[in-house]
Design a protein around this motif. Sequence first.
Motif, short mmCIF file in Angstrom:
data_model
loop_
_atom_site.label_atom_id
_atom_site.label_comp_id
_atom_site.label_asym_id
_atom_site.label_seq_id
_atom_site.Cartn_x
_atom_site.Cartn_y
_atom_site.Cartn_z
N GLU A 118 -16.19 4.48 9.75
CA GLU A 118 -15.90 5.67 10.56
C GLU A 118 -15.08 6.69 9.76
N LEU A 119 -14.08 6.19 9.02
CA LEU A 119 -13.24 7.08 8.23
C LEU A 119 -14.00 7.69 7.06
N MET A 120 -14.84 6.90 6.42
CA MET A 120 -15.64 7.41 5.31
C MET A 120 -16.59 8.50 5.79
N ASP A 121 -17.18 8.27 6.94
CA ASP A 121 -18.06 9.29 7.52
C ASP A 121 -17.28 10.56 7.86
N LEU A 122 -16.07 10.39 8.34
CA LEU A 122 -15.24 11.53 8.73
C LEU A 122 -14.97 12.46 7.55
N VAL A 123 -14.82 11.89 6.34
CA VAL A 123 -14.50 12.71 5.17
C VAL A 123 -15.72 13.01 4.32
N GLY A 124 -16.91 12.68 4.81
CA GLY A 124 -18.13 13.01 4.09
C GLY A 124 -18.40 12.13 2.88
N PRO A 129 -2.59 9.85 11.83
CA PRO A 129 -1.35 10.63 11.71
C PRO A 129 -1.47 12.00 12.36
N ARG A 130 -0.31 12.61 12.58
CA ARG A 130 -0.25 13.98 13.09
C ARG A 130 0.06 14.98 11.98
N LEU A 131 0.62 14.49 10.87
CA LEU A 131 1.01 15.35 9.75
C LEU A 131 0.56 14.73 8.44
N LEU A 132 -0.04 15.56 7.57
CA LEU A 132 -0.33 15.14 6.20
C LEU A 132 0.53 15.97 5.25
N VAL A 133 1.14 15.29 4.28
CA VAL A 133 1.85 15.97 3.21
C VAL A 133 0.93 15.93 1.99
N LEU A 134 0.40 17.08 1.64
CA LEU A 134 -0.61 17.22 0.59
C LEU A 134 0.07 17.68 -0.68
N ASP A 135 0.28 16.77 -1.63
CA ASP A 135 1.01 17.09 -2.85
C ASP A 135 0.02 17.45 -3.95
N GLU A 136 -0.21 18.76 -4.14
CA GLU A 136 -1.16 19.27 -5.14
C GLU A 136 -2.51 18.54 -5.01
N PRO A 137 -3.14 18.55 -3.84
CA PRO A 137 -4.29 17.67 -3.59
C PRO A 137 -5.56 18.04 -4.35
N VAL A 138 -5.64 19.24 -4.92
CA VAL A 138 -6.86 19.62 -5.65
C VAL A 138 -6.59 20.02 -7.09
N SER A 139 -5.34 19.96 -7.54
CA SER A 139 -5.03 20.46 -8.89
C SER A 139 -5.64 19.62 -10.00
N ALA A 140 -5.93 18.33 -9.74
CA ALA A 140 -6.52 17.47 -10.76
C ALA A 140 -8.06 17.50 -10.73
N LEU A 141 -8.63 18.31 -9.85
CA LEU A 141 -10.09 18.33 -9.68
C LEU A 141 -10.72 19.52 -10.41
N ASP A 142 -12.00 19.36 -10.75
CA ASP A 142 -12.73 20.48 -11.34
C ASP A 142 -12.78 21.63 -10.34
N PRO A 143 -12.73 22.87 -10.84
CA PRO A 143 -12.78 24.03 -9.94
C PRO A 143 -13.97 24.01 -8.99
N SER A 144 -15.11 23.48 -9.45
CA SER A 144 -16.30 23.46 -8.61
C SER A 144 -16.16 22.51 -7.42
N GLN A 195 -8.40 19.60 10.03
CA GLN A 195 -7.30 20.19 10.79
C GLN A 195 -7.78 20.75 12.12
N GLU A 196 -8.90 21.44 12.09
CA GLU A 196 -9.44 22.01 13.32
C GLU A 196 -9.90 20.92 14.28
N ARG A 197 -10.45 19.85 13.74
CA ARG A 197 -11.00 18.78 14.57
C ARG A 197 -9.91 17.88 15.16
N LEU A 198 -8.86 17.61 14.35
CA LEU A 198 -7.85 16.62 14.73
C LEU A 198 -6.51 17.24 15.09
N GLY A 199 -6.35 18.54 14.89
CA GLY A 199 -5.08 19.20 15.22
C GLY A 199 -3.94 18.83 14.28
N LEU A 200 -4.27 18.50 13.03
CA LEU A 200 -3.27 18.05 12.08
C LEU A 200 -2.36 19.18 11.63
#
Length: 248
Positions: A121-127, A158-173, A186-191
Amino acid sequence: MSPLIEVTDLVVRYGDHTAVDRVSFTVDEGETLALIGESGCGKSSTALAALALRRPDSGSVRFAGQELTGLREKQLRPLRAQFQPVFQDPYGSLGPRTTIGDAIAEPLRVHRRPLEGRVAELMDLVGLDTSYADRLPHELSGGQCQRAGIARALALGPRLLVLDEPVSALDPSVRAGILNLLTELQERLGLGYLFICHDMALVRHAAHRVAVMSDGRIVETGPVRELFTEPRHPYTRELLDIEAGAHP
């Protein structure tokens, strides 16, 4: 309605060095606050204190109205399900010898939550294709590993995620896909999101409000549009000039 998280006059010291100096901010449900500044400004120390992973030297951290500072680990443990981190390094955060499915299931096991069907279920949620559940992190791309990291962060609801540079290590694409996923979740879960970042261009598209941090202090806070069009502090203007130079 009270803020989801309320940080007041937070101080974090390492020996004689004050990494976080009387920092205050709030994050509401369904809101993204970007905490932005250059490396070494105190962003990550602030995030650790907000997650109750580092006890502050003084100040207050309240989550959903409950004071976290001063609580013992046994008291904090049931609360931790409500605020979860997503780290910068998607490979390192999962563990090299742990399968993707086991990594996502780990918080469920620790907190003794039901497992049946939850990982899929969680894997499906994040694509993320469920066939990756038996693979190791090195067999996935950076973007796929970060999706797995987000799935693990969401495992306990959870109700809150702390995202510490979550995309800085990824390729721009790949970055846009992860940012779009975070927006959809965020829109779906109100995070609520506390988004730790050093890139003003990302903040422009990812946040509702911005808190600009320099030398351990928040020097300016405001809605994204207002801060980008009418910055008041010289350091904010400097960051915007850097962005303009990088993206002419």
